[in-house]
Write a protein that holds these residues in place. Structure first.
Motif, PDB file in Angstrom:
ATOM      1  N   THR A   9      24.785  71.812  15.960  1.00  0.00           N
ATOM      2  CA  THR A   9      25.090  72.207  14.539  1.00  0.00           C
ATOM      3  C   THR A   9      24.923  71.166  13.562  1.00  0.00           C
ATOM      4  N   PHE A  10      24.796  69.917  13.884  1.00  0.00           N
ATOM      5  CA  PHE A  10      24.377  68.866  12.838  1.00  0.00           C
ATOM      6  C   PHE A  10      23.077  68.885  12.397  1.00  0.00           C
ATOM      7  N   LEU A  60      30.304  73.376   8.252  1.00  0.00           N
ATOM      8  CA  LEU A  60      29.654  72.944   9.501  1.00  0.00           C
ATOM      9  C   LEU A  60      30.605  74.081  10.734  1.00  0.00           C
ATOM     10  N   TYR A  94      20.294  70.627   4.670  1.00  0.00           N
ATOM     11  CA  TYR A  94      21.380  69.982   3.743  1.00  0.00           C
ATOM     12  C   TYR A  94      20.970  70.145   1.999  1.00  0.00           C
ATOM     13  N   ILE A 150      28.571  63.245   9.584  1.00  0.00           N
ATOM     14  CA  ILE A 150      28.475  63.345  10.981  1.00  0.00           C
ATOM     15  C   ILE A 150      29.686  62.401  11.515  1.00  0.00           C
ATOM     16  N   CYS A 158      27.278  71.076  19.518  1.00  0.00           N
ATOM     17  CA  CYS A 158      27.718  70.266  18.658  1.00  0.00           C
ATOM     18  C   CYS A 158      26.577  69.520  17.736  1.00  0.00           C
ATOM     19  N   GLN A 159      25.825  69.012  18.700  1.00  0.00           N
ATOM     20  CA  GLN A 159      24.390  68.296  18.151  1.00  0.00           C
ATOM     21  C   GLN A 159      23.532  69.301  17.516  1.00  0.00           C
ATOM     22  N   TYR A 213      32.361  64.986  13.396  1.00  0.00           N
ATOM     23  CA  TYR A 213      31.859  65.140  14.769  1.00  0.00           C
ATOM     24  C   TYR A 213      32.580  65.414  15.770  1.00  0.00           C
ATOM     25  N   PHE A 247      22.600  71.615   9.964  1.00  0.00           N
ATOM     26  CA  PHE A 247      23.136  70.995   8.867  1.00  0.00           C
ATOM     27  C   PHE A 247      22.384  70.305   8.047  1.00  0.00           C
TER      28      PHE A 247
END
Length: 156
Positions: A34-35, A55, A42, A6, A31-32, A10, A38
């Motif tokens: 997206t993570f 990503l 994971y 991250i 963006c958040q 990021y 992920f």
């Protein structure tokens, strides 16, 4: 491990999302998201390829989903350029790129706004290397044909 990923990606993913939505708040949300996606996937992702490309693929899909929900593009915030000309040029370039058909817009954005290599673009878009190169080239040609092109060279 996840925290390191991250921190490493990021800012890059945020810039990508910001380029697509031109709203700092919406880019942060995308963006958040997206993570979060992920992290949720994971365990399934491991050993599938480059983390950065994965990503970008998630971010691309998040941005695409955003556009399906909302067709307006907000230009509420721009980087702080030193001259008014820079602001105008930034807005014009962003509008021109956003007006490209999606396949060319994505390729041009990844190449010139995210500085990715063609092989990474191909992996993110799940296309061949030659098609990635074609889409970038064609996208630039389309940009140069619109209203004098990015550098105002049409008709000169």
């Amino acid at each position: 491990m996840l925290e390191k990923i991250i921190r490493k990606y990021y800012d890059e993913i945020f810039r990508y999302c910001y380029h697509h939505v031109a709203s700092r708040a919406m880019a942060e949300d995308l963006c958040q998201d997206t993570f979060v996606s992920f992290i949720e996937h994971y365990e399934e992702y491991r050993h599938m390829g480059k983390t950065r490309n994965y990503l970008y693929t998630i971010a691309k899909n998040k941005c695409r989903d955003h556009y399906k929900k909302k067709t307006l593009i907000y230009m509420e915030e721009l980087p702080e350029p030193e001259a008014a000309e820079c602001i105008e040029e930034t807005v014009v370039i962003r509008q021109m790129v956003m007006s490209l058909p999606e396949e060319f817009r994505e390729a041009v954005t990844l190449r010139y706004f995210q500085n990715l290599r063609y092989k990474d673009i191909a992996a993110i878009l799940k296309i061949s290397l030659s098609l990635a190169k074609y889409r970038v080239k064609k996208g630039l040609e389309l940009l140069s044909e619109t209203e004098g092109g990015v550098h105002g060279t049409k008709g000169n």
